[in-house]
Design a protein around this motif. Structure first.
Motif, short mmCIF file in Angstrom:
data_model
loop_
_atom_site.label_atom_id
_atom_site.label_comp_id
_atom_site.label_asym_id
_atom_site.label_seq_id
_atom_site.Cartn_x
_atom_site.Cartn_y
_atom_site.Cartn_z
N ILE A 275 0.85 -1.19 0.00
CA ILE A 275 0.00 0.00 0.00
C ILE A 275 0.88 1.24 0.00
O ILE A 275 1.77 1.39 0.84
N THR A 276 0.62 2.13 -0.94
CA THR A 276 1.38 3.38 -1.04
C THR A 276 0.68 4.48 -0.28
O THR A 276 -0.53 4.68 -0.42
N TRP A 277 1.46 5.18 0.53
CA TRP A 277 0.90 6.25 1.34
C TRP A 277 1.58 7.58 1.01
O TRP A 277 2.81 7.66 1.00
N MET A 278 0.79 8.60 0.75
CA MET A 278 1.31 9.95 0.70
C MET A 278 1.34 10.48 2.14
O MET A 278 0.44 10.16 2.93
N PRO A 279 2.36 11.25 2.52
CA PRO A 279 2.47 11.70 3.92
C PRO A 279 1.20 12.36 4.46
O PRO A 279 0.76 12.04 5.57
N GLN A 280 0.62 13.28 3.68
CA GLN A 280 -0.58 13.96 4.16
C GLN A 280 -1.74 12.98 4.33
O GLN A 280 -2.48 13.02 5.31
N GLU A 281 -1.88 12.10 3.37
CA GLU A 281 -2.95 11.10 3.43
C GLU A 281 -2.80 10.24 4.68
O GLU A 281 -3.78 9.95 5.38
N PHE A 282 -1.57 9.83 4.98
CA PHE A 282 -1.33 8.97 6.14
C PHE A 282 -1.69 9.70 7.43
O PHE A 282 -2.38 9.14 8.30
N VAL A 283 -1.26 10.94 7.57
CA VAL A 283 -1.56 11.72 8.77
C VAL A 283 -3.08 11.89 8.92
O VAL A 283 -3.61 11.83 10.03
N ASP A 284 -3.77 12.08 7.82
CA ASP A 284 -5.23 12.27 7.87
C ASP A 284 -5.97 11.04 8.39
O ASP A 284 -7.11 11.16 8.85
N LYS A 285 -5.36 9.88 8.30
CA LYS A 285 -6.01 8.64 8.74
C LYS A 285 -5.80 8.37 10.23
O LYS A 285 -6.37 7.43 10.78
N LEU A 286 -4.96 9.18 10.88
CA LEU A 286 -4.65 8.95 12.29
C LEU A 286 -5.47 9.88 13.18
O LEU A 286 -5.95 10.93 12.75
N ALA A 287 -5.62 9.50 14.43
CA ALA A 287 -6.31 10.34 15.41
C ALA A 287 -5.30 11.27 16.09
O ALA A 287 -4.09 11.10 15.97
N LYS A 288 -5.82 12.23 16.78
CA LYS A 288 -4.98 13.17 17.50
C LYS A 288 -4.41 12.52 18.75
O LYS A 288 -5.09 11.76 19.45
N LEU A 289 -3.14 12.79 19.04
CA LEU A 289 -2.52 12.30 20.27
C LEU A 289 -3.15 13.01 21.45
O LEU A 289 -3.15 14.24 21.52
N THR A 290 -3.68 12.24 22.38
CA THR A 290 -4.39 12.83 23.51
C THR A 290 -3.50 12.88 24.74
O THR A 290 -2.65 12.03 24.96
N PRO A 291 -3.71 13.89 25.58
CA PRO A 291 -2.99 13.93 26.85
C PRO A 291 -3.55 12.88 27.80
O PRO A 291 -4.60 12.28 27.54
N ARG A 292 -2.86 12.66 28.90
CA ARG A 292 -3.30 11.69 29.88
C ARG A 292 -3.56 12.40 31.21
O ARG A 292 -2.88 13.36 31.55
N LEU A 293 -4.53 11.89 31.96
CA LEU A 293 -4.83 12.43 33.28
C LEU A 293 -4.34 11.47 34.35
O LEU A 293 -4.63 10.26 34.28
N TYR A 294 -3.62 11.99 35.33
CA TYR A 294 -3.12 11.16 36.43
C TYR A 294 -3.56 11.75 37.76
O TYR A 294 -3.50 12.97 37.97
N SER A 295 -3.95 10.87 38.68
CA SER A 295 -4.26 11.30 40.04
C SER A 295 -2.99 11.85 40.68
O SER A 295 -1.90 11.30 40.50
N ILE A 296 -3.15 12.92 41.44
CA ILE A 296 -2.02 13.54 42.11
C ILE A 296 -1.79 12.84 43.45
O ILE A 296 -2.73 12.64 44.23
N SER A 297 -0.54 12.47 43.72
CA SER A 297 -0.24 11.72 44.94
C SER A 297 0.59 12.55 45.92
O SER A 297 1.43 12.01 46.64
N SER A 298 0.37 13.86 45.94
CA SER A 298 1.12 14.71 46.85
C SER A 298 0.25 15.90 47.27
O SER A 298 -0.72 16.25 46.60
N SER A 299 0.66 16.52 48.38
CA SER A 299 0.00 17.73 48.87
C SER A 299 0.98 18.90 48.73
O SER A 299 2.16 18.78 49.09
N LEU A 300 0.47 20.02 48.24
CA LEU A 300 1.32 21.21 48.12
C LEU A 300 1.76 21.73 49.49
O LEU A 300 2.78 22.43 49.59
N LYS A 301 1.02 21.38 50.53
CA LYS A 301 1.41 21.82 51.87
C LYS A 301 2.66 21.11 52.35
O LYS A 301 3.39 21.61 53.22
N VAL A 302 2.92 19.93 51.79
CA VAL A 302 4.11 19.16 52.16
C VAL A 302 5.19 19.29 51.11
O VAL A 302 6.40 19.32 51.43
#
Length: 470
Positions: A241-268
């Motif tokens: 299968i031949t892919w043009m760069p723009q065509e290939f990028v168009d077939k992908l989803a956006k890279l999403t950020p991740r959410l993580y629970s915070i395991s610290s207190s700013l008071k400490v």
């Protein structure tokens, strides 16, 4: 990262917009199932209608509250308008130039294993330096992290599509080069329906199995087939299968950020944020697979900025420091409870604290054992119950420990007014813990099933039963 410009995604009716960087965690769907659904590619969710009745407005606001990445437009048509008040309050109430669209470049200063040698898991403790960020968070909040992709995988994909990497393309975040789009902007591991459809349509010898599985009624079978498969696997299987760069990028989803629970207190730990994260590594089809964000932090973030931004949560300690709390957090679910205990110690809160923690083996997987054992010795932890699933023939989990101490849990809840918190795996653990809690209430409180359900609903409405599950 919510789009505040109300940009309308493809195939979305009406002006209502949710986030194109959605993690598809499904939490918001539980809050507003009559207002939110998936887009065609199942890469994000969106409000498909404007909230009208008061109950719809309340459901929409609940969805906004549980997902800091969720946004809703406002065309002024309804007196029950809902805006992203939580998001805007977070972004405008701080004297900072950093926002979700311009996250703070934190510095990774600690990356250490929480596991003993021989552990089957790779769980790590991360500390990020936030000096100069001008922002804040509370214990119970989460932090959004924007990763980049593995450069080795990026290079392999560029080679597989017979490109150089310097070709100009328009990616999800604007004009750039192919290599930068694959490194920073695109999701290059998980496939999308449009990518799979292109493979099925253009495979030289056809792809009959894939074509069959792409039928709507075969979705579950497709999910099973795709487990452990990534974009690169299809490029390897179909090199013609031949892919043009723009065509290939168009077939992908956006890279999403991740959410993580915070395991610290700013008071400490002022101007720091701590994370407790399972680093994802596994092998499938003869290749080693890596979690995007967890391996970004574990392997590639030492000498590069780590973009972060805090997310407000309702997973908060009771305002009255004298209120007892019961915390159930096996594995990395213990993260917010480490922060809770730091906070309660720092402010001198007198309320009792009971922690249920568990993992595979005590020898290898007792995260923060020195801290928790000190808290127990000093009296901050009134009770500490531990469950190890692999240390004996019969597996022991936190819900089993709850049932062993049902009478005491009931006393804390009913007589002492304790708040009950759960954090961790949504698929099994949270359901099992909920079932154990209901069993304790029914048996120890002498209630019928209906009365038990009413009691649990009252706990929730009084904000005494809170869950942070994923």
């Amino acid at each position: 990262m919510a789009n505040k410009a109300n940009k309308q995604p493809e195939n979305v009716p009406g002006p209502w917009y949710v986030d194109a960087s959605c993690n598809v965690c499904r939490v918001c769907l539980d809050e507003a199932p009559n207002l939110i659904k998936y887009n065609d590619d199942e890469t994000y969710v969106y409000f498909f209608k404007q909230p009208e009745a008061p109950e719809e407005t309340a459901a929409a606001q609940s969805a906004l509250n549980v997902c800091p990445m969720l946004s809703i437009g406002n065309d002024g048509l309804s007196i029950y308008e809902v805006s992203a008040r939580q998001l805007m309050a977070t972004e405008t109430s701080v004297a900072s130039r950093y926002t979700r669209t311009n996250p703070f470049p934190a510095k990774l200063v600690v990356n250490r294993s929480l596991c003993g040698e021989g552990s089957e898991k790779d769980t790590r403790h991360f500390e990020l330096d936030l000096e100069g960020w001008g922002l804040s968070y509370e214990v119970g909040d989460s932090m959004t992290v924007w990763p980049t992709n593995d450069p080795v995988l990026v290079a392999e994909i560029i080679k597989r599509i017979d490109a150089k990497g310097d070709e100009p393309v328009r990616g999800p975040n604007g004009d750039t080069t192919l290599s930068e789009a694959l490194f920073r902007d695109c999701r290059i591991t998980q496939t999308t329906p449009r990518f799979l459809n292109t493979i099925a349509e253009r495979a030289v010898n056809g792809a009959p199995l894939l074509s069959e599985l792409l039928k709507p009624e075969r979705k579950q079978d497709l999910d099973t087939y795709l487990w452990g498969m990534e974009v690169v696997d299809f490029l390897i299987e179909h090199p013609s299968i031949t892919w043009m760069p723009q065509e290939f990028v168009d077939k992908l989803a956006k890279l999403t950020p991740r959410l993580y629970s915070i395991s610290s207190s700013l008071k400490v730990h002022p101007e720091q944020v701590h994370f407790t994260i399972d680093v994802v590594h596994y092998e499938s089809r003869g290749r080693m697979r890596k979690g995007v964000c967890s391996t970004f932090l574990a392997e590639r973030a030492q000498n590069v900025p780590v973009p972060v931004f805090p997310n407000t949560s309702k997973f908060r300690l009771p305002e009255d420091g004298n209120t007892p709390i019961i915390m159930v957090g096996p594995g990395t679910g213990v993260a917010p409870f480490r922060a809770y205990l730091q906070e309660r110690e720092a402010i001198g809160a007198k309320g009792k604290n009971w922690l249920f923690f568990g993992s595979q083996r005590r020898r290898y997987n007792y995260f923060y054992d020195d801290e928790f054992e000190r808290y127990r010795r000093d009296g901050l932890l009134t009770r500490l119950d531990l469950a190890w699933s692999r240390d004996q023939e019969d597996k022991s989990y936190v819900q089993h420990k709850m049932l062993e101490h049902g009478a005491e849990i009931w006393k804390w809840l009913d007589a002492d007014g304790a708040h009950f918190f759960v954090c961790g795996d949504a698929r099994r653990m949270a359901k099992d813990v909920d079932a154990a809690l209901r069993k304790v209430i029914q048996e120890q409180g002498g209630k019928t099933e209906e009365q038990t359900n009413q009691y649990v609903e009252k706990l929730k409405s009084d904000k005494r039963y809170k869950r942070d599950v994923y």
